[in-house]
Scaffold this active site. Structure first.
Site, PDB file in Angstrom:
ATOM      1  N   ASP A 196      39.709  17.983  51.454  1.00  0.00           N
ATOM      2  CA  ASP A 196      38.339  18.064  52.170  1.00  0.00           C
ATOM      3  C   ASP A 196      38.595  18.776  53.591  1.00  0.00           C
ATOM      4  O   ASP A 196      39.585  18.472  54.405  1.00  0.00           O
ATOM      5  CB  ASP A 196      37.752  16.567  52.211  1.00  0.00           C
ATOM      6  CG  ASP A 196      36.499  16.470  52.657  1.00  0.00           C
ATOM      7  OD1 ASP A 196      35.610  16.347  51.799  1.00  0.00           O
ATOM      8  OD2 ASP A 196      36.052  16.716  53.894  1.00  0.00           O
ATOM      9  N   ILE A 197      37.668  19.551  53.848  1.00  0.00           N
ATOM     10  CA  ILE A 197      37.636  20.410  55.099  1.00  0.00           C
ATOM     11  C   ILE A 197      37.253  19.264  56.158  1.00  0.00           C
ATOM     12  O   ILE A 197      36.060  18.941  56.111  1.00  0.00           O
ATOM     13  CB  ILE A 197      36.930  21.645  55.274  1.00  0.00           C
ATOM     14  CG1 ILE A 197      37.370  22.555  54.096  1.00  0.00           C
ATOM     15  CG2 ILE A 197      36.935  22.403  56.499  1.00  0.00           C
ATOM     16  CD1 ILE A 197      36.407  23.790  53.912  1.00  0.00           C
ATOM     17  N   GLU A 254      32.431  20.553  50.438  1.00  0.00           N
ATOM     18  CA  GLU A 254      33.490  21.061  51.266  1.00  0.00           C
ATOM     19  C   GLU A 254      34.776  20.378  50.583  1.00  0.00           C
ATOM     20  O   GLU A 254      35.833  20.300  51.203  1.00  0.00           O
ATOM     21  CB  GLU A 254      33.431  20.797  52.523  1.00  0.00           C
ATOM     22  CG  GLU A 254      33.209  19.420  53.011  1.00  0.00           C
ATOM     23  CD  GLU A 254      32.282  18.778  53.395  1.00  0.00           C
ATOM     24  OE1 GLU A 254      31.094  19.235  52.711  1.00  0.00           O
ATOM     25  OE2 GLU A 254      32.141  17.810  54.027  1.00  0.00           O
TER      26      GLU A 254
END
Lengths: 268, 267
Positions: free
Chosen positions: B122-123, B165
Site C-alpha cells: 500500500d502506498i 492504492e
C-alpha cells in the site's frame, strides 16, 4: 570460506562454548577462523574470552564503522566479530539490514577459511536467517530429552520453511561416545522419516567440569585446559572438519533469486 | 477498456465498431471453442454477432480465408483477456486476475508441496498526493510504483492492483525468506527512486505485508489475503515504509512437533 551456523533448539546446551572452543581448535590447527557472535539473547562470545568490546556490530549497521574495524583478536589468530548486548537486538533487524550484513560477511571470505556463526537458540528470525544462508548448520544438543525435542523442532522449521535438508549434529555433555551415537541415531531416524532431512554425525563432546571452571575464569577451556577431556574431544572433532563439513551451500533459493534480481536491476 | 477494445477491433478488422454490446471472453470462447476452423459460415456469423461485431466487420471476416479467421479470433480472445484482466491505469493485472491466479497458485502449491506467498502493499499517505497535487499526479505515482514492482519481479511472480492504492504480488514456489527479500527490494527501490512530476521529485514510500501459505494445509484466497492484510496493517502501525510478515497459526502448527515424532525421539 565455509560458513557454519551453530544453533540449538534449546538454550543452555553449551552452544556458545562449543562455537568458541571449536573455533579455537580449528585455529590451532592452522585454519583462519572468524567467529560471529550473533547470539544476543544470552551469553556473548566476548564474555567467554574475557574481553569487553568497544565497538560492536551496532556501529557497523549504523554505518559508523567497517566490519573489519571491529574484529577482535583472540589466540591463534582467531578473530571475533562481536555483536552488542542489549542495545541492538539482532531479532529486530530488518530484512535489508540482515541482507547487507550477510553481504558484508561475504566480503570477508578471502580472509578466512571458516566463519562460525553463533546464532541464538530457538526460532527467532535471525537464527533462521543465519541458519539458512550458511553453508552448513550444526545443531548442538545434549542427551537431555527436552534438548533433543527442541532441537528436532528447530530442524523441522528449517526443513519446512527454509529448505535446509542436511545438518551436522554435535552432542554435547555425553558420558561416552556411545551415548552421542545413540542420540544421533534417534534424531537421524526421525528427521529422515518425517522431514526428509539428513543428520550427519559431527561429534560427541564429553561432559567435563573443566568447562564450567573455565567459564568462571572467563577464559575458553581450550586455552586454560588444553588437555581436559572436552578440549580433546573438540580437537579430534576439528581434525575431521574437512570430511564432515562438506556442503557448499544449502538449497535456499536466496542465492539464485538474489542473482536474478540483481541481474534485472543491472539491465535497467 | 471499452474504448480500447473497439479501437482494437478497428485495427484488426478495419471499419468501426458500432455495437454497444459488451464483449466477454467467456461468450466468445463459448461460441468459438477450439474447433473454430471447422465451423460453418452460418455458425461463425452467429458467433460474431453474438460477440458484438457489426455486419461490415462480419463480412470482412467472412471474406478472409479459414486460416485467417482462426487467427483473428485468437487475436480477439487475447486482446479481450488482456483488457478484462488488466488494470486500465497502471497496466498491471486487476483484482479479477488476482483472485483467479491466487486460487490456482494455491492449488498448485498444495499439489507440488511448495509454499506460495502473497505480498500486499500500500502506498503510504497516498491521499496526500491527490489532495496536494491533484489526481493526475496521484495517477502518476500509482503508475510509477506499478512499474517499479513489475521490473523487480521474477518471471513467475505477478502483480495486480487490487484497490485504490493497494497492490498484491503473488510469489509462487517461494520460501518465506525469499519473499521477504523480494519485498524488501521493492520497498527500498521505491523509497530510493523519487517520482518525477514536472519540476518536482516526489518521495514515495510503501508498506508491505507478507503471508505464506502452508502447502500441507488448505488455505483459501480469503484466509491468505486476511493474513497478509494483517501484516500490512502492522507495517502501517510500526511507522510505515517497512515489510512485515504475518505470523499465522497454521504456519507454526504444521512445524510443531507431533506426538508421534516426540515418542519416536524419546522412545
Amino acid at each position: 570460506m565455509k560458513t557454519i551456523a551453530i544453533t540449538s533448539g534449546k538454550g543452555g546446551v553449551g552452544k556458545t562454548n562449543m562455537a568458541v572452543n571449536f573455533g579455537l581448535a580449528l585455529a590451532n590447527q592452522g585454519k583462519r577462523v572468524l567467529i560471529f557472535d550473533a547470539d544476543l539473547g544470552l551469553a556473548n562470545v566476548d564474555i567467554l574470552f574475557g574481553y569487553s568490546c568497544e565497538h560492536t556490530l551496532a556501529d557497523v549497521i549504523e554505518n559508523r564503522m567497517q566490519l573489519t574495524d571491529i574484529l577482535v583478536d583472540a589466540p591463534d589468530g582467531l578473530k571475533i566479530l562481536p555483536a552488542s548486548s542489549g542495545v541492538l537486538r539482532l531479532e529486530r533487524l530488518s530484512m535489508s539490514q540482515l541482507a547487507s550484513l550477510a553481504d558484508a560477511m561475504e566480503r570477508l571470505s578471502s580472509r578466512f577459511d571458516v566463519l562460525i556463526i553463533d546464532t541464538g537458540a530457538g526460532m527467532t528470525d535471525s537464527v533462521l536467517f543465519f541458519s539458512s544462508v550458511a553453508d552448513e548448520v550444526m545443531l548442538v544438543t545434549t542427551p537431555e530429552p527436552t534438548a533433543i525435542t527442541d532441537g528436532y523442532a528447530l530442524v523441522k522449521v528449517l526443513a519446512n520453511e527454509y529448505e535446509v535438508k542436511s545438518l551436522v549434529l554435535l552432542v554435547n555433555e555425553v558420558l561416552d561416545n556411545k551415548e552421542a551415537h545413540t542420540v544421533h541415531k534417534k534424531l537421524s531416524a526421525v528427521c529422515g522419516k518425517h522431514l526428509g532431512v539428513e543428520i550427519r554425525f559431527g561429534a560427541g563432546i564429553l561432559k567435563d567440569t573443566h568447562l564450567e571452571k573455565a567459564v568462571r575464569e572467563r577464559k575458553p577451556v581450550y586455552i586454560n585446559y588444553p588437555t581436559a577431556p572436552v578440549s580433546q574431544s573438540l580437537r579430534n572433532f576439528a581434525r575431521t572438519f574437512d570430511s564432515v563439513f562438506t556442503s557448499q551451500k544449502n538449497e535456499l533459493a536466496q542465492k539464485g533469486f538474489w542473482n536474478e534480481v540483481l541481474a534485472r536491476r543491472e539491465q535497467q | 477498456m471499452e474504448q480500447e477494445t473497439s479501437q482494437f477491433l478497428e485495427a484488426v478488422l478495419g471499419g468501426d465498431s458500432e455495437s454497444e454490446q459488451p464483449l466477454s471472453v467467456e461468450s466468445i470462447k463459448a461460441k468459438c471453442g477450439d474447433g473454430v476452423a471447422y465451423w460453418s459460415d452460418l455458425e461463425l456469423e452467429d458467433a460474431f454477432s453474438a460477440i458484438g461485431l457489426n455486419e461490415r466487420q462480419i463480412e470482412r471476416i467472412q471474406s478472409t480465408s479459414q486460416f485467417d479467421k482462426t487467427a483473428i479470433i485468437q487475436k480477439l480472445l487475447d486482446e479481450l483477456s488482456r483488457t478484462t484482466l488488466e488494470d486500465g491505469l497502471t497496466k498491471v493485472y486487476n483484482r479479477r486476475y488476482f483472485e483467479r491466479t491466487m486460487e490456482s497458485e494455491l492449488d498448485r502449491s498444495r499439489r507440488d508441496q511448495r509454499p506460495c506467498g502473497l505480498v500486499l502493499l500500500d502506498i503510504d499517505h497516498f491521499k496526500n498526493f491527490n489532495d496536494t497535487y491533484g489526481h493526475d499526479v496521484g495517477d502518476l505515482v500509482l503508475k510509477s510504483v506499478a512499474t517499479t514492482i513489475k521490473n523487480l519481479l521474477r518471471s513467475t511472480d505477478t502483480v495486480s492492483r487490487v484497490g485504490g492504492e493497494e497492490f498484491a504480488i503473488i510469489v509462487p514456489n517461494t520460501f518465506r525468506l525469499d519473499a521477504g527479500f523480494l519485498a524488501e527490494r521493492i520497498r527500498k527501490h521505491v523509497e530510493e527512486h523519487k517520482v518525477k512530476v514536472d519540476d518536482k521529485a516526489l518521495s514515495v514510500t510503501i508498506s508491505m505485508g507478507i503471508a505464506m501459505n502452508d502447502p500441507k494445509l488448505i488455505t483459501t484466497v480469503d484466509e491468505l489475503y486476511k493474513q497478509a492484510d494483517k501484516a500490512l496493517y502492522e507495517a502501517k502501525q510500526s511507522g510505515r515504509n517497512c515489510v512485515k510478515f504475518s505470523v499465522s497459526e497454521t504456519e507454526t502448527s504444521s512445524s510443531a512437533v507431533t506426538a508421534d515424532e516426540r515418542n519416536e525421539l524419546l522412545g
